[in-house]
Every structure is written in structure tokens, then in C-alpha cells.
Enzyme design. Structure first.
Site, PDB file in Angstrom:
ATOM      1  N   VAL A 163     -27.999 -20.256  -0.225  1.00 50.40           N
ATOM      2  CA  VAL A 163     -26.935 -20.844  -1.051  1.00 50.40           C
ATOM      3  C   VAL A 163     -27.087 -22.362  -0.940  1.00 50.40           C
ATOM      4  O   VAL A 163     -27.230 -22.902   0.164  1.00 50.40           O
ATOM      5  CB  VAL A 163     -25.540 -20.391  -0.578  1.00 50.40           C
ATOM      6  CG1 VAL A 163     -24.448 -21.030  -1.432  1.00 50.40           C
ATOM      7  CG2 VAL A 163     -25.430 -18.867  -0.636  1.00 50.40           C
ATOM      8  N   HIS A 197     -19.998 -21.431   6.368  1.00 50.40           N
ATOM      9  CA  HIS A 197     -20.120 -22.107   5.080  1.00 50.40           C
ATOM     10  C   HIS A 197     -20.415 -21.048   4.016  1.00 50.40           C
ATOM     11  O   HIS A 197     -20.479 -19.849   4.333  1.00 50.40           O
ATOM     12  CB  HIS A 197     -21.210 -23.187   5.124  1.00 50.40           C
ATOM     13  CG  HIS A 197     -22.526 -22.687   5.646  1.00 50.40           C
ATOM     14  ND1 HIS A 197     -23.333 -21.824   4.935  1.00 50.40           N
ATOM     15  CD2 HIS A 197     -23.157 -22.887   6.822  1.00 50.40           C
ATOM     16  CE1 HIS A 197     -24.405 -21.543   5.624  1.00 50.40           C
ATOM     17  NE2 HIS A 197     -24.328 -22.163   6.800  1.00 50.40           N
ATOM     18  N   SER A 231     -24.488 -25.288   8.671  1.00 55.45           N
ATOM     19  CA  SER A 231     -23.414 -25.862   9.499  1.00 55.45           C
ATOM     20  C   SER A 231     -23.818 -27.263   9.972  1.00 55.45           C
ATOM     21  O   SER A 231     -22.979 -28.126  10.195  1.00 55.45           O
ATOM     22  CB  SER A 231     -23.152 -24.978  10.716  1.00 55.45           C
ATOM     23  OG  SER A 231     -22.914 -23.657  10.296  1.00 55.45           O
ATOM     24  N   HIS A 286     -22.916 -18.228   4.755  1.00 53.50           N
ATOM     25  CA  HIS A 286     -22.381 -17.117   5.564  1.00 53.50           C
ATOM     26  C   HIS A 286     -21.477 -16.227   4.709  1.00 53.50           C
ATOM     27  O   HIS A 286     -21.511 -15.010   4.809  1.00 53.50           O
ATOM     28  CB  HIS A 286     -21.524 -17.647   6.725  1.00 53.50           C
ATOM     29  CG  HIS A 286     -22.268 -18.468   7.723  1.00 53.50           C
ATOM     30  ND1 HIS A 286     -21.950 -19.782   7.987  1.00 53.50           N
ATOM     31  CD2 HIS A 286     -23.300 -18.156   8.536  1.00 53.50           C
ATOM     32  CE1 HIS A 286     -22.752 -20.245   8.921  1.00 53.50           C
ATOM     33  NE2 HIS A 286     -23.588 -19.295   9.269  1.00 53.50           N
ATOM     34  N   GLN A 295     -36.811 -16.723  11.064  1.00 55.04           N
ATOM     35  CA  GLN A 295     -35.891 -15.882  11.853  1.00 55.04           C
ATOM     36  C   GLN A 295     -35.806 -14.474  11.239  1.00 55.04           C
ATOM     37  O   GLN A 295     -35.889 -13.467  11.946  1.00 55.04           O
ATOM     38  CB  GLN A 295     -34.514 -16.541  11.876  1.00 55.04           C
ATOM     39  CG  GLN A 295     -33.421 -15.666  12.462  1.00 55.04           C
ATOM     40  CD  GLN A 295     -32.126 -16.427  12.662  1.00 55.04           C
ATOM     41  OE1 GLN A 295     -31.994 -17.177  13.621  1.00 55.04           O
ATOM     42  NE2 GLN A 295     -31.152 -16.250  11.795  1.00 55.04           N
ATOM     43  N   LYS A 330     -32.501 -18.854   4.369  1.00 51.85           N
ATOM     44  CA  LYS A 330     -32.773 -20.238   4.800  1.00 51.85           C
ATOM     45  C   LYS A 330     -33.560 -20.249   6.108  1.00 51.85           C
ATOM     46  O   LYS A 330     -34.468 -21.026   6.297  1.00 51.85           O
ATOM     47  CB  LYS A 330     -31.473 -21.036   4.961  1.00 51.85           C
ATOM     48  CG  LYS A 330     -31.798 -22.518   5.206  1.00 51.85           C
ATOM     49  CD  LYS A 330     -30.592 -23.339   5.441  1.00 51.85           C
ATOM     50  CE  LYS A 330     -29.988 -23.117   6.762  1.00 51.85           C
ATOM     51  NZ  LYS A 330     -30.429 -23.935   7.863  1.00 51.85           N
TER      52      LYS A 330
HETATM   53  O1  PAF Z   1     -28.832 -17.784  12.266  1.00 51.32           O
HETATM   54  C1  PAF Z   1     -27.990 -17.956  13.172  1.00 51.32           C
HETATM   55  O2  PAF Z   1     -26.895 -18.457  12.964  1.00 51.32           O
HETATM   56  C2  PAF Z   1     -28.359 -17.545  14.592  1.00 51.32           C
HETATM   57  O3  PAF Z   1     -29.694 -17.805  14.867  1.00 51.32           O
HETATM   58  C3  PAF Z   1     -28.002 -16.071  14.915  1.00 51.32           C
HETATM   59  C4  PAF Z   1     -28.823 -15.116  14.071  1.00 51.32           C
HETATM   60  C5  PAF Z   1     -26.523 -15.840  14.668  1.00 51.32           C
HETATM   61  C6  PAF Z   1     -28.299 -15.784  16.375  1.00 51.32           C
HETATM   62  O4  PAF Z   1     -27.557 -16.586  17.223  1.00 51.32           O
END
Ligand code: PAF
Length: 285
Positions: A176, A34, A186, A37, A153, A149
Site C-alpha cells: 500500500v 498503518h 511505521s 497493516h 521476509q 513490502k
Molecule cells: O513485518 C513485521 O512487522 C515483522 O517482521 C513481523 C512479521 C511482525 C515479525 O516480528
């Protein structure tokens, strides 16, 4: 645009590029790209000679009752979108290639993963840090790009990179949003029309919190209650958590001070959505 499915093949390609002195940017994704990304891909293509987008719905970061099977997948669509955003190559491998029979090694960031989403999704971050480490080892990027977002992580990955002395710069790019504030994800594709209408409650609640802080409120508990009240009044969403934490430790705070992360996770129907804002509050007493 090159699409690689095998580790050996992408490694060979990367080595050739690096021999020519080219820099490599990596955008790790689980596909179904999206605009969030695409903003990462664009940023990487501005800052590197080569941008590799990895597409892999990583099974080790999904819990037993989560949406691994349901997660949207469309490689053909992703390839077109990535190419348009200036990606140079796609690495889209299968689970058997990444986790072959006998696989048993994981990377774990001990404390930061115990808060927020880590409490609700045990094992999730261990899966994330493991796949991200593997992607770093396979692609050997100079820089890797993640979205704000998934604030926790990004913080966990930065810690891992520091702790393991990985020579990779982590670039975190802004969220975004749709025109009504919903953060692009997604998983938004799961929402029915009615659920989509209700999903604005996340961003609006964060905006209420921001306004309260701007108006001088410093008690985290008061702000959290206000967010919870707004979510309950304005939607049928089920609150997973509302968190106000210190951005470095991710520990809950009582008084709003310094760099603060306000994050929430709610379930709308069967869809779990997350969102957050970061604020810096430096009162002069
Ligand atoms: O943020 C994501 O889409 C996932 O957690 C990642 C970093 C690609 C790891 O699978």
C-alpha cells in the site's frame, strides 16, 4: 474486541473458537498500524471467521545499533484501528512473556536469509522466523497475512512453512503506497519534512527500472547503475543495496529473465527504507 496479553489466555480463546468450527487468520505486526497493516486485516477478515492481530516489537530481529527503543508504539491507537478494520482479537504480549528467562531456541532459514537485507542486518531474519514460528504455535492459524513490502521476509517465511511442514497458508498482500508512491511503513513516521520529500526516490527509481525493462533492457548491471544514479542525483540518501534477483533463490542475476525481484534499501537521514517490485519477463527468442 478482545485484547490478550498472556499466551495461555489467547490459546484458550482460540481453542474455543476452533471447537465451534471457526477459521483463524493471523496478521503478525509490530504495531503502530498503518494502511498496509489494515489491508492485511481486512483481507483476513474477509477470508476467516476470526482475525487475530499480533502486536509485538520483537527484540530478536533488531541489531545492536538499530531502532528497537525508538520504534513507535501506541497500543490504544492500534486497538481502535484494528477494530475498525474488522479484527476480532489482539495479541499484545510483553518480551518477558515471549522470551522468558533462559530462552535459547531459534529458527533459521539458512540460504535465503544470506541475501539482500540479510547481508546488512545479520540475525534479523533468525529473529523474524523465530517469532513468527512462536506466533504460529500460539495462535494456530489457518492462514497468516504478510505484506509484499517486506518481500524477502515473505519469501523466507514461505520457505520455512514448507520446510517445517506447517499447515498454514501464507497470504502475501500488495504494497500500500502514499499518493506519491512511498510505501507505507511505521518507520515513515521518523522522516522529517525534507526527508519525506526525498523518500519518493525509492519508488521513482523502481519505476525507472520497470520502464527500462519494458523498453527491452535485459542487463541487470545497467539497470542497477541507473537506479543508483537516480538515487544519488535526486536525494541525499545513502544506498544500502540495490538488488535484482531471482525471486525463488534471491541470488543476484545478470540477465533479466523469468520472475525477478528488484529491491532496494536506502538510508534517508537515520531512517532505513526498503521497497521493491516484482516483474515477470518471458522473452520469446
Ligand atoms: O513485518 C513485521 O512487522 C515483522 O517482521 C513481523 C512479521 C511482525 C515479525 O516480528
Amino acid at each position: 474486541m478482545k485484547v490478550f496479553k498472556k499466551i495461555d489466555e489467547i490459546r484458550k480463546y482460540i481453542k474455543e473458537q476452533q471447537k465451534e468450527g471457526k477459521t483463524i487468520g493471523l496478521v503478525p505486526t509490530m504495531g503502530y498500524l498503518h494502511e498496509g497493516h489494515l489491508s492485511l486485516i481486512k483481507k483476513s477478515s474477509e477470508e476467516n471467521n476470526i482475525t487475530v492481530v499480533s502486536i509485538f516489537v520483537n527484540p530478536t530481529q533488531f541489531g545492536e545499533n538499530e531502532d528497537l527503543d525508538q520504534y513507535p508504539r501506541d497500543l490504544e491507537r492500534d486497538v481502535k484501528l484494528a477494530e475498525k478494520a474488522n479484527a476480532t482479537a489482539i495479541f499484545a504480549s510483553e518480551a518477558e512473556e515471549i522470551y522468558p528467562k533462559g530462552y535459547q531456541t531459534y529458527v533459521n532459514v539458512k540460504h535465503l536469509t544470506k541475501h539482500l537485507c540479510g547481508l546488512r542486518r545479520p540475525g534479523h531474519f533468525k529473529g523474524v522466523t523465530t517469532i513468527v514460528t512462536k506466533l504460529f504455535n500460539i495462535i494456530n492459524p489457518d492462514k497468516a497475512y504478510f505484506g509484499q513490502k517486506d518481500a524477502q521476509q515473505a519469501i523466507v517465511i514461505k520457505r520455512m512453512v514448507k520446510d517445517l511442514n506447517l499447515d498454514i497458508e501464507i497470504v502475501v498482500c500488495p504494497i500500500v503506497r502514499e499518493s506519491d508512491g512511498l510505501a507505507k511503513s511505521s518507520r515513515n513516521t521518523y522522516l522529517s519534512k525534507e526527508e519525506r520529500n526525498q523518500s519518493t526516490v525509492l519508488f521513482l527509481s523502481l519505476m525507472i527500472a520497470k520502464q527500462m525493462i519494458e523498453d527491452g533492457e535485459r542487463h541487470a548491471v545497467v539497470i542497477k547503475k541507473s537506479i543508483e544514479k537516480n538515487i544519488k542525483n535526486e536525494s541525499l540518501a545513502e544506498i544500502d543495496y540495490v538488488s535484482i534477483s531471482n525471486i525463488e533463490t534471491l541470488k543476484e542475476i545478470e540477465v533479466i529473465k523469468g520472475e525477478v525481484l528488484i529491491a532496494l534499501a536506502v538510508k534517508i537521514g537515520n531512517t532505513r527504507l526498503i521497497d521493491n517490485i516484482q516483474l515477470e519477463v518471458n522473452d520469446v527468442n
